[in-house]
Every structure is written in structure tokens, then in C-alpha cells.
Design a protein around this motif. Sequence first.
Motif, mmCIF file in Angstrom:
data_model
loop_
_atom_site.group_PDB
_atom_site.id
_atom_site.type_symbol
_atom_site.label_atom_id
_atom_site.label_comp_id
_atom_site.label_asym_id
_atom_site.label_seq_id
_atom_site.Cartn_x
_atom_site.Cartn_y
_atom_site.Cartn_z
ATOM 1 N N ILE A 121 0.047 -1.559 -0.157
ATOM 2 C CA ILE A 121 -0.441 0.404 -0.157
ATOM 3 C C ILE A 121 0.278 1.794 0.299
ATOM 4 N N ALA A 122 1.665 0.832 0.705
ATOM 5 C CA ALA A 122 2.937 2.174 0.779
ATOM 6 C C ALA A 122 3.485 2.514 -0.346
ATOM 7 N N LYS B 13 2.729 10.329 -7.153
ATOM 8 C CA LYS B 13 4.508 10.459 -7.802
ATOM 9 C C LYS B 13 3.988 10.702 -9.284
ATOM 10 N N ALA B 14 2.653 10.498 -10.127
ATOM 11 C CA ALA B 14 1.500 10.402 -11.132
ATOM 12 C C ALA B 14 0.903 11.169 -11.115
ATOM 13 N N GLY B 15 0.296 12.375 -9.926
ATOM 14 C CA GLY B 15 -0.285 13.169 -9.930
ATOM 15 C C GLY B 15 -1.714 12.381 -9.121
ATOM 16 N N ILE B 16 -1.920 11.487 -8.779
ATOM 17 C CA ILE B 16 -3.188 10.735 -7.617
ATOM 18 C C ILE B 16 -3.260 10.994 -6.448
ATOM 19 N N GLU B 17 -3.999 12.171 -7.044
ATOM 20 C CA GLU B 17 -4.527 12.536 -5.051
ATOM 21 C C GLU B 17 -3.868 11.308 -4.461
ATOM 22 N N PRO B 18 -3.990 11.581 -3.177
ATOM 23 C CA PRO B 18 -3.697 10.542 -1.986
ATOM 24 C C PRO B 18 -5.260 10.064 -1.321
ATOM 25 N N GLU B 19 -5.765 10.817 -1.479
ATOM 26 C CA GLU B 19 -7.351 10.970 -1.051
ATOM 27 C C GLU B 19 -7.889 10.163 -2.367
ATOM 28 N N SER B 20 -7.588 10.422 -3.259
ATOM 29 C CA SER B 20 -8.275 9.150 -4.544
ATOM 30 C C SER B 20 -7.993 8.116 -4.383
ATOM 31 N N ALA B 21 -7.262 8.249 -3.899
ATOM 32 C CA ALA B 21 -5.908 6.807 -3.753
ATOM 33 C C ALA B 21 -7.226 5.602 -2.454
ATOM 34 N N LEU B 22 -7.081 6.649 -2.009
ATOM 35 C CA LEU B 22 -7.595 5.919 -0.314
ATOM 36 C C LEU B 22 -9.029 5.436 -0.352
ATOM 37 N N ASN B 23 -9.872 6.051 -1.438
ATOM 38 C CA ASN B 23 -11.135 5.866 -1.793
ATOM 39 C C ASN B 23 -10.968 4.431 -2.446
ATOM 40 N N THR B 24 -10.609 4.628 -3.212
ATOM 41 C CA THR B 24 -10.474 3.315 -4.058
ATOM 42 C C THR B 24 -9.882 2.007 -3.129
ATOM 43 N N ILE B 25 -9.045 2.626 -2.199
ATOM 44 C CA ILE B 25 -8.510 1.289 -1.103
ATOM 45 C C ILE B 25 -9.268 0.693 -0.342
ATOM 46 N N LYS B 26 -10.891 1.304 -0.051
ATOM 47 C CA LYS B 26 -12.093 1.551 0.523
ATOM 48 C C LYS B 26 -12.598 0.760 0.022
ATOM 49 N N GLU B 27 -13.209 1.401 -1.319
ATOM 50 C CA GLU B 27 -13.683 0.086 -2.068
ATOM 51 C C GLU B 27 -13.613 -1.087 -2.143
ATOM 52 N N LEU B 28 -11.861 -0.856 -2.296
ATOM 53 C CA LEU B 28 -11.681 -2.735 -2.892
ATOM 54 C C LEU B 28 -11.569 -3.147 -1.982
ATOM 55 N N PHE B 29 -11.056 -2.637 -0.492
ATOM 56 C CA PHE B 29 -11.177 -3.190 0.757
ATOM 57 C C PHE B 29 -11.473 -2.817 1.944
ATOM 58 N N PRO B 30 -13.119 -3.448 2.064
ATOM 59 C CA PRO B 30 -14.057 -2.601 2.404
ATOM 60 C C PRO B 30 -13.541 -2.932 3.722
ATOM 61 N N ASN B 31 -14.023 -2.364 4.860
ATOM 62 C CA ASN B 31 -14.488 -2.123 6.271
ATOM 63 C C ASN B 31 -12.346 -3.411 7.047
ATOM 64 N N SER B 32 -12.190 -3.390 6.043
ATOM 65 C CA SER B 32 -10.444 -3.568 6.727
ATOM 66 C C SER B 32 -8.910 -3.492 6.962
ATOM 67 N N ASN C 163 -7.944 0.539 6.589
ATOM 68 C CA ASN C 163 -7.385 1.165 8.137
ATOM 69 C C ASN C 163 -5.958 1.704 7.794
ATOM 70 N N TYR C 164 -5.270 0.865 7.710
ATOM 71 C CA TYR C 164 -3.627 1.534 6.988
ATOM 72 C C TYR C 164 -3.156 2.655 6.351
ATOM 73 N N ALA C 165 -3.912 1.997 4.906
ATOM 74 C CA ALA C 165 -4.067 3.250 3.956
ATOM 75 C C ALA C 165 -4.531 4.939 4.270
ATOM 76 N N ALA C 166 -5.359 4.938 5.626
ATOM 77 C CA ALA C 166 -6.080 6.049 6.120
ATOM 78 C C ALA C 166 -4.639 6.598 6.161
ATOM 79 N N LYS C 167 -3.938 5.917 7.423
ATOM 80 C CA LYS C 167 -2.988 6.063 8.723
ATOM 81 C C LYS C 167 -1.748 6.834 7.425
ATOM 82 N N ILE C 168 -1.624 6.410 5.946
ATOM 83 C CA ILE C 168 -0.680 6.879 5.145
ATOM 84 C C ILE C 168 -0.365 7.796 4.752
ATOM 85 N N VAL C 169 -1.743 7.960 4.190
ATOM 86 C CA VAL C 169 -2.341 8.914 3.590
ATOM 87 C C VAL C 169 -2.860 10.710 4.405
#
Length: 374
Positions: free
Chosen positions: A242-243, A251-270, A274-280
Amino acid sequence: MSASSPSLQHAALLHSHHDAHHGQNATPGVPFSRPSTPRLQPPQIGFYGLGNMGYFMARNLAKHKHSHPAGALPLLVYNRTRAKSEQLLKEVGADHVEIADSPEQLATDCDVIFTNLASDAVVIEVYTKFKNALTEAKHDKPKIFVETSTTFPNVAGQLDELLSEAPNTHLITCPVFGPPAAADKAQLVIVMSGDYRSKKEVAYLLVPAVGKKAIDLGGNLQKAPTLKLMGNSIILGCIEVIAEAITMGEKAGIEPESALNTIKELFPNSPIANYAAKIVHDEFDGSKGFAIDGGLKDASHIRRLTSELNAPMPVVDIAHQHMLTARALHEAQKVSGTQSFASLDWSALVAGPRLAAGLDGLDSSKHTKVEKAE
């Protein structure tokens, strides 16, 4: 008292057969039927180690009527820093908790003793004190020691050897899965190995008071700590990937919040989300999660195990290096007085991929926002 002796294995098979036909006696989340010969009175329970996890485990054990019914003696607790014991006493009251004067008092006064400690060395030191106390007291009453720390598997054998000199004494290894937030809410997953009858009794103390589920791994005491390291390797590997992915996206111009929202959709309640949110959000406070020193200890244990078993885990090797990078940055911040947290969460390992990508390791607000051309 070896938990892997043929007679105990045979007994376990017989009891497992019995349980399969008497499942109606079991509690959801517990893989055993209720003990057929319960104690005449509730056991005196002791708890050593009130750290980020142990505090919540002890509190929930002390307060839950299922594990600590009316008429039971208060949970006897001990912690090297007495202030944590006093904090727990203040929170739940003298009806539920009493502070022990020493580890030795836990060993001599209690029927079931839980330990949740920071390192292998401390675990061995504490159990040596237990063994000496039982020897001096000429102990002969049944006791169960429940080791819930994350240790290298062979530590279980050392503890078993220490306690084997005391009659009627059993050890079970019982590490737990879940962050402090899960411990607070009694949502831990518990893995158990060792003496069958002892596991049955302890499982009904812990579920649902401390955890939502117990997993039985048989009589070999090393199985539970081995599974705990395997599980932590999966979690650590996920954090590392994830990190790396979030850093690459940034680095590619993807907003971290957009990446986080995608991860939440792919791995809900996981936990992954939670760790992705800490990183972002740079939420690297080790006091609210799993401290990086614990992560480094576990990664070292996993790497040692992979070496002994000839089973490489390169992602863990990389994560270990990146945790060292994060800790080195944090130590430099302490010297300059610029640190944000007293200790780091292991999700701070993102500092490694960030630095390699030319970004600030622990402060994403300093990153240059990249806008890729259409």
C-alpha cells in the motif's frame, strides 16, 4: 507436562469427537464444548502487562460478567509501571481489579495467569520469576499460564521447560490478532495451542469478553506463535505494498485521497483500508496503534523463521528496511526537537518508499503536488 505428548493428543482427539456431537454446548466463536467439570468457584485470575493491548484485554476481562461473574475475586493485575495498574483500578473500581505487589504474587495467588509483554527477553524473565515463586511456595494446586505476547516460536518450549518443574501446572500459547482499537472493543481473534483442557477453560474466559473468536491449533505449543508471525507477515506485507502504491500514485499526480477512497472500495471494513488512511493522513502515532519497535521485533522474528525454514519472504525484508528508515528519521527529529509523536506506528514505513521517490519521509504536506499534462 509436554502439551504434545501422545496421551494428550489422544485425549484431544477424543474431546474433539465429543464436541462435534455436542456443539449445542458451545459459545459462538469458541471451538470447544464447555468444560465438563467446571471449578467449584470462579478462578482467581491474574494479568501481567498493561501496555497498548494488555490494558484493554485486562479491563474487558475484569468487567465482563461472562468471564468474571458476581462473587469472583477482583482481577489481580501487575505492571512494571504501577501507574498503569492504578489507572485501570480507577477506571473499573476495586470490585473488579486489585493491584498485585509483584509478579510472584500472581504466580502463587492465581489459578489462571495471563501475560502480555513486549519482548521475548521480558517474557522469559517474567516466567523465570513465576517458576521460582512456585518452587519456593511448594505449589501443588492446578494453575494455567496463558502467554498472549508475540514471540519467536521456540520461546514456548523454554517457558514449558521452566514451568514443567511445578506440579499440576499447564502452559498455553495464546497470541491475539487485532490493533488496540479491536482490543478496546473486545474484537480480537485469539489463537491457542497447548493442553486441551486448559484451552477449553481459557477460551470461555476470553470469548466474548476479550475476543470474538478463538482458533484451536492443537497441542504443539509452537503452533500458535508461528501462526501469529505468519499473520503479521501478511499484514506487514500489505502495509508495504500500500505504501509503495500510494507513493507511486502521488508521483503520477493521483491525489492521495482518491487513492484512499479506491482502497476503501476494494477492501471495505478492512485493516488494509485503515492503514492506508494512516499513510495518507500521516497518522503515525505509535501510542494509538502498533508501535514501530514492535513491528521491527516481529519482522526480525519472521525473517529468522524464513531463514530457518528456507522459505524466503522478500516483502518482509523490504518492509523491515523501510521501518528502520522511518525510525532513523524519527530519531533525527527527536534530536532536533521536531518530532510529531513520541513513538511511530509501523505504518510509518511509508517513509522508505517516499524517500526513494524523492519525497519527505514523514510529512506529506511538504510534497510537491504533481499535475500530469493531458
